[in-house]
Every structure is written in structure tokens, then in C-alpha cells.
Design a protein around this motif. Structure first.
Motif, PDB file in Angstrom:
ATOM      1  N   ARG A  19      19.230  -1.487 -21.987  1.00 22.34           N
ATOM      2  CA  ARG A  19      18.916  -0.203 -22.622  1.00 22.34           C
ATOM      3  C   ARG A  19      20.103   0.283 -23.448  1.00 22.34           C
ATOM      4  O   ARG A  19      19.925   0.807 -24.550  1.00 22.34           O
ATOM      5  N   GLY A  20      21.308   0.123 -22.933  1.00 21.95           N
ATOM      6  CA  GLY A  20      22.498   0.508 -23.683  1.00 21.95           C
ATOM      7  C   GLY A  20      22.660  -0.317 -24.939  1.00 21.95           C
ATOM      8  O   GLY A  20      23.047   0.195 -25.986  1.00 21.95           O
ATOM      9  N   PRO A  26      20.298   5.029 -20.575  1.00 18.52           N
ATOM     10  CA  PRO A  26      20.287   4.036 -19.501  1.00 18.52           C
ATOM     11  C   PRO A  26      19.340   4.404 -18.360  1.00 18.52           C
ATOM     12  O   PRO A  26      18.933   3.538 -17.594  1.00 18.52           O
ATOM     13  N   ASN A  27      18.940   5.664 -18.261  1.00 19.36           N
ATOM     14  CA  ASN A  27      18.050   6.102 -17.194  1.00 19.36           C
ATOM     15  C   ASN A  27      16.589   5.820 -17.533  1.00 19.36           C
ATOM     16  O   ASN A  27      15.899   5.149 -16.785  1.00 19.36           O
ATOM     17  N   CYS A  28      16.104   6.326 -18.660  1.00 20.65           N
ATOM     18  CA  CYS A  28      14.683   6.201 -18.990  1.00 20.65           C
ATOM     19  C   CYS A  28      14.385   5.094 -20.000  1.00 20.65           C
ATOM     20  O   CYS A  28      13.268   4.595 -20.049  1.00 20.65           O
ATOM     21  N   GLY A  29      15.346   4.728 -20.812  1.00 17.26           N
ATOM     22  CA  GLY A  29      15.138   3.696 -21.818  1.00 17.26           C
ATOM     23  C   GLY A  29      14.356   4.165 -23.029  1.00 17.26           C
ATOM     24  O   GLY A  29      14.043   3.367 -23.900  1.00 17.26           O
ATOM     25  N   SER A  30      14.033   5.444 -23.097  1.00 21.08           N
ATOM     26  CA  SER A  30      13.247   5.966 -24.219  1.00 21.08           C
ATOM     27  C   SER A  30      14.066   6.823 -25.166  1.00 21.08           C
ATOM     28  O   SER A  30      13.945   6.690 -26.379  1.00 21.08           O
ATOM     29  N   ASP A  42      25.094  14.570 -25.221  1.00 22.66           N
ATOM     30  CA  ASP A  42      25.468  15.209 -23.958  1.00 22.66           C
ATOM     31  C   ASP A  42      24.404  14.984 -22.887  1.00 22.66           C
ATOM     32  O   ASP A  42      24.724  14.781 -21.719  1.00 22.66           O
ATOM     33  N   THR A  43      23.135  15.049 -23.273  1.00 25.87           N
ATOM     34  CA  THR A  43      22.025  14.775 -22.351  1.00 25.87           C
ATOM     35  C   THR A  43      20.957  13.983 -23.094  1.00 25.87           C
ATOM     36  O   THR A  43      20.862  14.046 -24.323  1.00 25.87           O
ATOM     37  N   CYS A  44      20.144  13.266 -22.343  1.00 22.42           N
ATOM     38  CA  CYS A  44      19.043  12.511 -22.935  1.00 22.42           C
ATOM     39  C   CYS A  44      17.984  13.494 -23.419  1.00 22.42           C
ATOM     40  O   CYS A  44      17.638  14.445 -22.702  1.00 22.42           O
ATOM     41  N   ALA A  45      17.443  13.274 -24.600  1.00 23.23           N
ATOM     42  CA  ALA A  45      16.425  14.149 -25.168  1.00 23.23           C
ATOM     43  C   ALA A  45      15.084  14.006 -24.457  1.00 23.23           C
ATOM     44  O   ALA A  45      14.244  14.900 -24.530  1.00 23.23           O
ATOM     45  N   ASP A  48      16.478  14.287 -19.819  1.00 19.98           N
ATOM     46  CA  ASP A  48      17.537  15.262 -19.511  1.00 19.98           C
ATOM     47  C   ASP A  48      18.644  14.711 -18.616  1.00 19.98           C
ATOM     48  O   ASP A  48      19.341  15.473 -17.943  1.00 19.98           O
ATOM     49  N   GLU A  49      18.822  13.396 -18.593  1.00 17.89           N
ATOM     50  CA  GLU A  49      19.925  12.787 -17.840  1.00 17.89           C
ATOM     51  C   GLU A  49      21.237  13.169 -18.510  1.00 17.89           C
ATOM     52  O   GLU A  49      21.410  12.972 -19.711  1.00 17.89           O
TER      53      GLU A  49
END
Length: 130
Positions: A19-20, A26-30, A42-45, A48-49
Motif C-alpha cells: 500500500r505504501g 497503510p491502514n485502508c489502502g484506499s 496528517d490523517t487518511c482522508a 481517518d488513520e
């Protein structure tokens, strides 16, 4: 320091690295990992990771130099010995190749470094935010 809610187990490293490499969360891959060429969000869109904990620093640059150098140095030698091009032609072709490969690898390797840190819960990625 608080303990993670899932017992502090490492997250799967290989899927996080893929994913990276794709420059995704790296959490959701989306969600996109980067907001610019090299700026980590700062956070995943999407999920929210929090991603602001990363400490990639110079690691991606060192890896890029390592890969490009180890790939291009033998190719330059092979091209020079086998084809004997003019030095300016050889220098021009391999300069463009090195720059292009470096620009391609740098954000992907940064994504991999951030993903490894996330998977191994390094630098605050494993702290409970609740």
C-alpha cells in the motif's frame, strides 16, 4: 504512554508495504498517503488513520541513491564496453535515466518507509488516541 487497544500486535507488514509503494494509506489502502510529491498527510482522508507520526527523514533518499546507483553503475559499464558511445552521449542518456528513476522511486520508497513504521507501531503509530 498508553497501550494499543489490540494488544500491541504488529500489523501485517507486507500488505502495508505494498500500500505504501502505491502511495496509499497503510491502514485502508484506499486513501492517498501523500498530499504532494513527498508531503505525508496528517490523517487518511478515507479512514481517518493518523499518519503524522511518521519519521521517514532521509531514509527514502538513501534507499533511492542505493537502488539507482547499484542499477545504473553496471549499466553504464556495460553500455560503454559493448557499444562505445561518445562520452557526452553516454553521460546525457544516463543522467536523464538516473534523474527519471530517482523521481519515480523517491515517493514510493517514502510510502514504504511510512508503511513499515505504521505496521511496526513505531514513533507513536501504536498509541491509543482515545
Amino acid at each position: 504512554m498508553t497501550t494499543p487497544t489490540d494488544g500491541g500486535q504488529d500489523r501485517p507488514v507486507r500488505p502495508a508495504m505494498f500500500r505504501g509503494w502505491r502511495r496509499k494509506c497503510p491502514n485502508c489502502g484506499s486513501g492517498p498517503l501523500l498530499s504532494g510529491y513527498l508531503k505525508v498527510r496528517d490523517t487518511c482522508a478515507v479512514c481517518d488513520e493518523p499518519l503524522h507520526h511518521h519519521r521517514a527523514d532521509d531514509g527514502p533518499a538513501y534507499l533511492t541513491i542505493l537502488f539507482v546507483g547499484h542499477l545504473m553503475a553496471p549499466l553504464i559499464l556495460i553500455a560503454f564496453v559493448k557499444y562505445r558511445p561518445e562520452p557526452i552521449v553516454l553521460a546525457t542518456i544516463f543522467t536523464v535515466g538516473c534523474v527519471a528513476l530517482s523521481l519515480y522511486l523517491l515517493p514510493r520508497l517514502k510510502g514504504v518507509i511510512v508503511a513499515i513504521q505504521w505496521a511496526k507501531r513505531m514513533h507513536g503509530f501504536g498509541e491509543d488516541t482515545a
